[in-house]
Design a protein around this motif. Structure first.
Motif, PDB file in Angstrom:
ATOM      1  N   GLY A  66       0.823  -1.201   0.000  1.00  0.00           N
ATOM      2  CA  GLY A  66       0.000   0.000   0.000  1.00  0.00           C
ATOM      3  C   GLY A  66       0.860   1.254   0.000  1.00  0.00           C
ATOM      4  N   ALA A  67       1.913   1.239   0.811  1.00  0.00           N
ATOM      5  CA  ALA A  67       2.814   2.391   0.860  1.00  0.00           C
ATOM      6  C   ALA A  67       3.505   2.600  -0.482  1.00  0.00           C
ATOM      7  CB  ALA A  67       3.856   2.193   1.960  1.00  0.00           C
ATOM      8  N   LEU A  68       3.910   1.523  -1.141  1.00  0.00           N
ATOM      9  CA  LEU A  68       4.578   1.638  -2.438  1.00  0.00           C
ATOM     10  C   LEU A  68       3.638   2.234  -3.488  1.00  0.00           C
ATOM     11  CD1 LEU A  68       6.562  -1.712  -2.435  1.00  0.00           C
ATOM     12  CD2 LEU A  68       7.546   0.589  -2.344  1.00  0.00           C
ATOM     13  N   ASP A  69       2.361   1.852  -3.432  1.00  0.00           N
ATOM     14  CA  ASP A  69       1.380   2.454  -4.350  1.00  0.00           C
ATOM     15  C   ASP A  69       1.251   3.956  -4.096  1.00  0.00           C
ATOM     16  OD1 ASP A  69       0.863   0.114  -5.659  1.00  0.00           O
ATOM     17  OD2 ASP A  69      -1.053  -0.286  -4.665  1.00  0.00           O
ATOM     18  N   LEU A  70       1.220   4.326  -2.825  1.00  0.00           N
ATOM     19  CA  LEU A  70       1.105   5.742  -2.472  1.00  0.00           C
ATOM     20  C   LEU A  70       2.363   6.514  -2.878  1.00  0.00           C
ATOM     21  CD1 LEU A  70      -0.563   5.286   1.024  1.00  0.00           C
ATOM     22  CD2 LEU A  70      -1.593   6.461  -0.934  1.00  0.00           C
ATOM     23  N   ILE A  71       3.526   5.888  -2.712  1.00  0.00           N
ATOM     24  CA  ILE A  71       4.778   6.530  -3.116  1.00  0.00           C
ATOM     25  C   ILE A  71       4.795   6.762  -4.623  1.00  0.00           C
ATOM     26  CG2 ILE A  71       7.276   6.161  -3.346  1.00  0.00           C
ATOM     27  CD1 ILE A  71       7.131   4.734  -0.589  1.00  0.00           C
ATOM     28  N   THR A  72       4.323   5.756  -5.384  1.00  0.00           N
ATOM     29  CA  THR A  72       4.263   5.901  -6.839  1.00  0.00           C
ATOM     30  C   THR A  72       3.383   7.086  -7.228  1.00  0.00           C
ATOM     31  OG1 THR A  72       4.601   3.527  -7.168  1.00  0.00           O
ATOM     32  CG2 THR A  72       3.615   4.753  -8.991  1.00  0.00           C
ATOM     33  N   GLU A  73       2.269   7.251  -6.500  1.00  0.00           N
ATOM     34  CA  GLU A  73       1.309   8.310  -6.832  1.00  0.00           C
ATOM     35  C   GLU A  73       1.734   9.678  -6.303  1.00  0.00           C
ATOM     36  OE1 GLU A  73      -3.377   9.484  -6.004  1.00  0.00           O
ATOM     37  OE2 GLU A  73      -2.542   7.658  -5.146  1.00  0.00           O
ATOM     38  N   LYS A  74       2.276   9.697  -5.070  1.00  0.00           N
ATOM     39  CA  LYS A  74       2.474  10.979  -4.383  1.00  0.00           C
ATOM     40  C   LYS A  74       3.921  11.274  -4.006  1.00  0.00           C
ATOM     41  CE  LYS A  74      -2.102  10.769  -2.183  1.00  0.00           C
ATOM     42  NZ  LYS A  74      -2.822  10.943  -0.900  1.00  0.00           N
ATOM     43  N   ARG A 110      21.895  -0.817 -18.360  1.00  0.00           N
ATOM     44  CA  ARG A 110      20.527  -0.831 -18.898  1.00  0.00           C
ATOM     45  C   ARG A 110      19.530  -1.367 -17.870  1.00  0.00           C
ATOM     46  NH1 ARG A 110      23.441  -2.572 -23.457  1.00  0.00           N
ATOM     47  NH2 ARG A 110      22.921  -4.745 -23.047  1.00  0.00           N
ATOM     48  N   ALA A 111      19.999  -2.276 -17.017  1.00  0.00           N
ATOM     49  CA  ALA A 111      19.116  -2.844 -15.992  1.00  0.00           C
ATOM     50  C   ALA A 111      18.635  -1.770 -15.026  1.00  0.00           C
ATOM     51  CB  ALA A 111      19.835  -3.961 -15.236  1.00  0.00           C
ATOM     52  N   ARG A 126      11.732   1.857 -14.358  1.00  0.00           N
ATOM     53  CA  ARG A 126      10.462   1.868 -15.081  1.00  0.00           C
ATOM     54  C   ARG A 126       9.463   0.886 -14.487  1.00  0.00           C
ATOM     55  NH1 ARG A 126      13.458   1.852 -20.887  1.00  0.00           N
ATOM     56  NH2 ARG A 126      13.321   4.070 -21.361  1.00  0.00           N
ATOM     57  N   LYS A 127       9.943  -0.294 -14.137  1.00  0.00           N
ATOM     58  CA  LYS A 127       9.034  -1.348 -13.702  1.00  0.00           C
ATOM     59  C   LYS A 127       8.644  -1.230 -12.236  1.00  0.00           C
ATOM     60  CE  LYS A 127       8.251  -6.326 -14.028  1.00  0.00           C
ATOM     61  NZ  LYS A 127       8.781  -7.618 -14.529  1.00  0.00           N
ATOM     62  N   TYR A 128       9.504  -0.654 -11.421  1.00  0.00           N
ATOM     63  CA  TYR A 128       9.255  -0.576  -9.975  1.00  0.00           C
ATOM     64  C   TYR A 128       9.392   0.870  -9.484  1.00  0.00           C
ATOM     65  CZ  TYR A 128      10.028  -5.621 -10.378  1.00  0.00           C
ATOM     66  OH  TYR A 128       9.964  -6.943 -10.746  1.00  0.00           O
ATOM     67  N   PRO A 129       8.516   1.776  -9.943  1.00  0.00           N
ATOM     68  CA  PRO A 129       8.679   3.189  -9.580  1.00  0.00           C
ATOM     69  C   PRO A 129       8.532   3.466  -8.082  1.00  0.00           C
ATOM     70  CG  PRO A 129       6.561   2.821 -10.667  1.00  0.00           C
ATOM     71  CD  PRO A 129       7.362   1.558 -10.827  1.00  0.00           C
ATOM     72  N   GLY A 130       7.656   2.728  -7.401  1.00  0.00           N
ATOM     73  CA  GLY A 130       7.502   2.933  -5.968  1.00  0.00           C
ATOM     74  C   GLY A 130       8.751   2.529  -5.207  1.00  0.00           C
ATOM     75  N   HIS A 131       9.285   1.356  -5.533  1.00  0.00           N
ATOM     76  CA  HIS A 131      10.526   0.906  -4.902  1.00  0.00           C
ATOM     77  C   HIS A 131      11.661   1.882  -5.195  1.00  0.00           C
ATOM     78  CE1 HIS A 131       8.293  -2.957  -5.138  1.00  0.00           C
ATOM     79  NE2 HIS A 131       8.929  -3.240  -4.034  1.00  0.00           N
ATOM     80  N   ALA A 169      13.822   9.738 -17.849  1.00  0.00           N
ATOM     81  CA  ALA A 169      13.032   8.500 -17.878  1.00  0.00           C
ATOM     82  C   ALA A 169      11.892   8.479 -16.878  1.00  0.00           C
ATOM     83  CB  ALA A 169      13.934   7.283 -17.638  1.00  0.00           C
ATOM     84  N   ARG A 170      11.768   9.506 -16.051  1.00  0.00           N
ATOM     85  CA  ARG A 170      10.665   9.564 -15.095  1.00  0.00           C
ATOM     86  C   ARG A 170       9.464  10.211 -15.759  1.00  0.00           C
ATOM     87  NH1 ARG A 170      11.830   9.498  -9.831  1.00  0.00           N
ATOM     88  NH2 ARG A 170       9.574   9.285  -9.667  1.00  0.00           N
ATOM     89  N   GLY A 171       8.268   9.817 -15.359  1.00  0.00           N
ATOM     90  CA  GLY A 171       7.057  10.364 -15.970  1.00  0.00           C
ATOM     91  C   GLY A 171       6.903   9.818 -17.370  1.00  0.00           C
ATOM     92  N   ALA A 172       6.805  10.680 -18.350  1.00  0.00           N
ATOM     93  CA  ALA A 172       6.705  10.259 -19.746  1.00  0.00           C
ATOM     94  C   ALA A 172       8.113  10.072 -20.283  1.00  0.00           C
ATOM     95  CB  ALA A 172       5.965  11.308 -20.561  1.00  0.00           C
ATOM     96  N   PRO A 173       8.561   8.820 -20.479  1.00  0.00           N
ATOM     97  CA  PRO A 173       9.950   8.582 -20.888  1.00  0.00           C
ATOM     98  C   PRO A 173      10.308   9.336 -22.161  1.00  0.00           C
ATOM     99  CG  PRO A 173       8.892   6.530 -20.248  1.00  0.00           C
ATOM    100  CD  PRO A 173       7.817   7.585 -20.284  1.00  0.00           C
TER     101      PRO A 173
END
Length: 205
Positions: free
Chosen positions: A18-26, A93-94, A100-105, A171-175
């Motif tokens: 839940g926290a990771l979802d919130l971090i991704t959003e806010k 590249r990794a 991209r795949k784990y923005p909250g983390h 690469a953040r937001g719209a790449p």
């Protein structure tokens, strides 16, 4: 956002997700413990049975992120195959792929302002992730005469910084929205210029 369902014994992970979802959003500083509890479908008081506070909750999200990050870096490195040079470039590249795949983390790891030495488990797994890139640097530098080799820790730090800069700026937001070049192309060309400067790639014709 929908609440995270959880089963007996899994509330701790539901709170992290839940926290990771919130971090991704806010962002890491943009949510409260009460919001994290709401995401998990529990009362705020229940959070304190698992975490000392919001920083402790973010630190666990960051720790899990570093575990994923280290595994992804190891996979990209692929035991130095098909060549030390190709494996080294793959680790750079990794970095982009992870962000991209784990923005909250990613944000919990790099944008939360947490002091690693205040969270020993987090510091240990962060060092594990850095060690993969340093190992790749050691192997690629073996191609140079000993007297021309810079420290592997410095080379890995340079590539880490280059990768991080490309992620943060382009690469953040719209790449690619802030650059005329795709982030992957920017990173690949940047690493190429760096390696040519070290004498590890032939000059462009």
């Amino acid at each position: 956002m929908s609440k995270k369902g959880y089963h007996h014994g899994n509330l701790r992970q539901a709170l992290v997700e839940g926290a990771l979802d919130l971090i991704t959003e806010k962002g890491p500083q943009g949510f409260t413990l009460s919001e994290a509890a709401k995401e998990a479908g529990v009362t705020p008081a229940a959070v304190y049975r698992h975490f000392a506070g919001r920083d402790d909750l973010i630190a666990e999200g960051a720790r899990q992120g570093y575990e994923i990050f280290a595994a992804l870096m190891e996979f990209a490195y692929n035991d130095g195959k098909p060549s030390a040079l190709a494996a080294f470039e793959a680790t750079g590249r990794a970095y982009l792929a992870f962000a991209r795949k784990y923005p909250g983390h990613y944000q919990a790891m790099f944008e939360s302002g947490l002091a690693l030495n205040a969270h020993p488990d987090l510091a240990a797994v962060a060092a594990k992730a850095r060690a993969v890139l340093e190992k790749a640097a050691v192997k690629v530098l073996d191609q140079l005469p000993p007297e021309k080799r810079p420290p592997a820790s410095m080379v890995s730090a340079h590539i880490w910084a280059l990768s991080h800069g490309v992620v943060e700026l382009f690469a953040r937001g719209a790449p690619g929205a802030k650059s005329p070049y795709p982030p992957d192309a920017l990173l690949e060309s940047g690493i190429g210029i760096y390696l040519r400067g070290l004498g590890l790639l032939p000059p462009d014709r």
